[in-house]
Design a protein around this motif. Structure first.
Motif, PDB file in Angstrom:
ATOM      1  N   ARG A  43     106.779  49.314  32.225  1.00  0.00           N
ATOM      2  CA  ARG A  43     106.791  48.490  30.916  1.00  0.00           C
ATOM      3  C   ARG A  43     105.796  49.573  30.052  1.00  0.00           C
ATOM      4  O   ARG A  43     105.012  50.471  31.087  1.00  0.00           O
ATOM      5  CB  ARG A  43     106.144  47.300  31.505  1.00  0.00           C
ATOM      6  CG  ARG A  43     106.771  46.393  32.025  1.00  0.00           C
ATOM      7  CD  ARG A  43     106.274  45.761  33.466  1.00  0.00           C
ATOM      8  NE  ARG A  43     106.822  45.010  34.132  1.00  0.00           N
ATOM      9  CZ  ARG A  43     107.476  43.596  33.632  1.00  0.00           C
ATOM     10  NH1 ARG A  43     106.955  42.795  32.931  1.00  0.00           N
ATOM     11  NH2 ARG A  43     108.281  43.107  34.792  1.00  0.00           N
ATOM     12  N   GLU A  45     111.768  36.178  26.992  1.00  0.00           N
ATOM     13  CA  GLU A  45     111.981  35.828  25.181  1.00  0.00           C
ATOM     14  C   GLU A  45     112.837  36.087  24.536  1.00  0.00           C
ATOM     15  O   GLU A  45     113.385  35.582  23.907  1.00  0.00           O
ATOM     16  CB  GLU A  45     111.081  37.230  25.201  1.00  0.00           C
ATOM     17  CG  GLU A  45     109.599  36.581  25.345  1.00  0.00           C
ATOM     18  CD  GLU A  45     108.964  37.201  26.548  1.00  0.00           C
ATOM     19  OE1 GLU A  45     109.702  37.670  28.042  1.00  0.00           O
ATOM     20  OE2 GLU A  45     107.520  37.617  26.996  1.00  0.00           O
ATOM     21  N   LYS A  59     103.927  33.387  29.546  1.00  0.00           N
ATOM     22  CA  LYS A  59     103.295  32.794  28.951  1.00  0.00           C
ATOM     23  C   LYS A  59     104.532  31.538  28.793  1.00  0.00           C
ATOM     24  O   LYS A  59     105.395  31.501  29.313  1.00  0.00           O
ATOM     25  CB  LYS A  59     104.009  33.815  27.743  1.00  0.00           C
ATOM     26  CG  LYS A  59     102.664  34.604  27.423  1.00  0.00           C
ATOM     27  CD  LYS A  59     103.168  35.850  27.443  1.00  0.00           C
ATOM     28  CE  LYS A  59     104.075  36.221  28.026  1.00  0.00           C
ATOM     29  NZ  LYS A  59     104.175  38.113  28.520  1.00  0.00           N
TER      30      LYS A  59
HETATM   31 MG    MG Z   1     107.461  40.118  30.287  1.00  0.00          MG
END
Ligand code: MG
Ligand code: ATP
Length: 587
Positions: free
Chosen positions: A469, A363, A225
């Motif tokens: 995760r 992010e 992303k």
């Molecule tokens: Mg990530």
């Protein structure tokens, strides 16, 4: 409770931040903003001014970059020279009609021009987006398209091999500049362009909220992303490098991350320049001997690297390290994936220094949770939230991610309970968007929290321990287990260099744990070793121990150095391998 390693050889405490609680009390983001200069005349905040011009004004002869080429020749670039070169690059962009928020991409290795392009672009208030030079044509095209690239800076060789054939499909890509002095049709020679413009440039007023950087995520869990960051992020780059990396102006600093990833940019380019330190820019590849040589020859004092590199170095043990003089080194930090406690302990023996693990994401733009200079390290823990960072763990739903009911989440208050790491927005380097993906961006927030997608637990003293995760967590016979915990147990065995663990669907228990293991030099795969490792797992982990174990000397990694569990899993299940653009090497 885990063993505590006390700081040794470290300057007492950084910048009067004597201990964790005092540091948190004394710190605020407005205070950190005051540590930076801002553009003269109150014209805003520009990353390149803080990183280059501010030091060029005060200490123009200080060495900004010590670049080691592939031939091991060293080139020095002072802050004054960097100012001139970046002014010239900003003038080149201006002359090409490239302006505010236009996207300038780089496809370069770790070379001095990367710093010039990045900082020149920011001076011009255009947006800088670095790509990893080892990408193939497909991922390059995807990212140039997703990022609306107007300018690309690369080398003649990379251009011919990977970009030339794509030009027709990329109508927005108007200008390609080449580093290397070779005339190629349809491109501009960077060196002549730089010499054709003046060396004065006044940075235009820059709103701190102006888009500055686009970073693509590592693609560990799927298609990368494009995370958008603004100039204000520099406040976090500066402050966190002070707090979590203990940077002082006199340091010689080496960040081994590739500039194509957020670490290589935030802490390989921006943060060290804002502190006015000397940065080592190494063009070469990872090699244990050469890396030790660099630490020795350059008298590196602060070193920021990754678990994979440390695991490789530890494979060679203390003997190799003892042939080099590493006495200048005083601070070592690691990021990118879990740092197994075993590695922290081995590294302490080899370097005589602790390794400071820290956690963050593309992010978050900067380090968020860290074992930092003003506190004791717990091997295997990623540390505690930095001053200015409010972190929490959120209760999980069935898929491992935070349970959101009527837009509300539930914060876990009790110790030693697994939840999703969440952060309270408000720090300067939080991403402001995913490029062209508003829905995904919106989904990353709930009830006033940013949701990281990572699971952890927090002990009674507030230290965070990485579990996995949310996508990787294994559910076996009613137990939930993070692959990292299993991998760390396997790594306690002297034969094991690295491990990757996945869950494999099983009709009876939901998932069974399967481990893939690479071995240290001198060890060979055998049935006996397999039995031994499975027995070790059972002894230490009980019900969630690996039931299956395979030897694999080539565990797949992302190019940013993470074990790619999703690929191990896809291969194991004979499923499509998904986006492979960020897989390292042959895979
Ligand atoms: Mg990530
Ligand atoms: P993608 O989002 O495309 O799947 P990615 O998450 O690997 O890729 P990055 O932003 O480069 O992309 O990596 C951030 C992630 O790396 C974190 O969310 C976490 O899972 C992992 N990570 C980073 N530092 C640590 C650490 N110290 N311990 C454990 N995991 C870490």
């Amino acid at each position: 409770m885990a063993e505590v390693i006390h700081e040794k050889g470290c300057s007492a405490a950084p910048h009067n931040l004597t201990d964790y609680d005092t540091a948190r009390r004394q710190f605020s983001w407005p205070i950190a903003r005051g540590w930076l200069a801002g553009l003269p005349g109150g014209r805003g905040l520009n990353i390149a001014h803080e990183a280059v011009d501010r030091h060029a004004a005060g200490t123009p002869d200080a060495v900004a970059l010590r670049c080691r080429g592939r031939d091991d020749r060293t080139t020095l670039i002072s802050y004054g020279q960097l100012r001139t070169a970046t002014n010239r690059f900003a003038n080149v962009l201006r002359q090409l009609g490239v302006g505010r928020t236009d996207r300038v991409f780089s496809l370069l290795g770790r070379v001095p021009e990367l710093y010039i392009v990045a900082m020149g672009t920011l001076k011009n208030t255009s947006v800088f987006a670095p790509l990893f030079a080892a990408f193939g044509p497909e991922p390059i095209r995807e990212r140039l398209r997703l990022g609306d690239a107007r300018v690309l800076v690369t080398t003649p060789e990379l251009y011919r091999r990977k970009v030339a054939a794509l030009r027709a499909e990329l109508p927005h890509l108007e200008h390609v500049l080449l580093v290397g002095g070779e005339a190629v049709p349809g491109t501009i020679d960077m060196a002549s362009a730089l010499m054709s413009v003046g060396e004065q440039f006044v940075i235009p007023p820059t709103d701190p909220e102006l888009m500055a950087l686009v970073h693509f995520t590592s693609g560990t869990t799927g298609m990368p992303k494009g995370a958008v960051h603004v100039h204000e992020a520099v406040v976090a780059h500066y402050a966190t490098a002070k707090l979590a990396l203990d940077l002082h102006p006199s340091d010689v600093y080496w960040c081994t991350a590739d500039p194509g990833w957020v670490t290589g940019m935030s802490y390989g380019v921006i943060a060290p320049l804002t502190h006015g330190v000397t940065t080592i820019v190494d063009e070469g590849e990872f090699d244990p001997r050469r890396w030790y040589q660099i630490l020795q020859d350059e008298r590196v004092t602060v070193w920021y690297t990754a678990p994979t590199a440390l695991r490789m170095l530890m494979r060679h043990g203390a003997e190799l390290a003892s042939r080099y003089d590493l006495s200048a080194l005083r601070y070592v930090a690691s990021v990118g994936e879990p740092l197994n406690p075993e590695v922290v302990v081995r590294a302490q023996q080899v370097f005589g220094l602790p390794v400071h693990d820290n956690w963050w994401q593309t992010e978050t733009g900067a380090i968020m949770i860290s074992n930092f200079a003003a506190m004791d390290i717990r091997p295997g823990s990623m540390g505690r939230p930095l001053p200015g960072v409010e972190a929490a763990l959120l209760r999980r739903g069935g898929d491992g991610r935070a349970a959101v009911v009527d837009d509300r989440v539930q914060v876990i208050t009790e110790a030693d309970t697994v939840g999703e790491i969440a952060l309270r927005p408000g720090w300067p380097s939080l991403f402001r968007a995913y490029l062209h993906d508003e829905r995904r961006y919106a989904k990353a927030f709930a009830d006033g929290w940013y949701l990281s997608g990572d699971l952890a637990r927090r002990d009674a003293d507030g230290y965070y321990w990485f579990v996995g995760r949310a996508d990787d967590v294994i559910k076996s016979a009613g137990h939930l287990i993070g692959p990292f915990e299993v991998e760390s147990v396997l790594m306690e065995h002297p034969a094991v260099a690295e491990a990757g663990v996945i869950g494999k669907p099983d009709p009876v228990v939901g998932e069974v744990v399967k481990a893939f293991v690479s071995l240290r030099p001198g060890y060979n795969p055998s049935e006996q070793l397999r039995t031994e490792l499975i027995a070790l797992g059972r002894r230490r982990l009980g019900a969630v121990a690996p039931k299956e174990l395979a030897f694999d000397q080539h565990l797949p990694h992302t190019r940013s150095g993470k074990v790619m569990r999703r690929l191990l899993k896809a291969r194991e299940l004979g499923m499509p391998e998904g986006d492979l653009s960020t897989v390292e090497g042959p895979g």
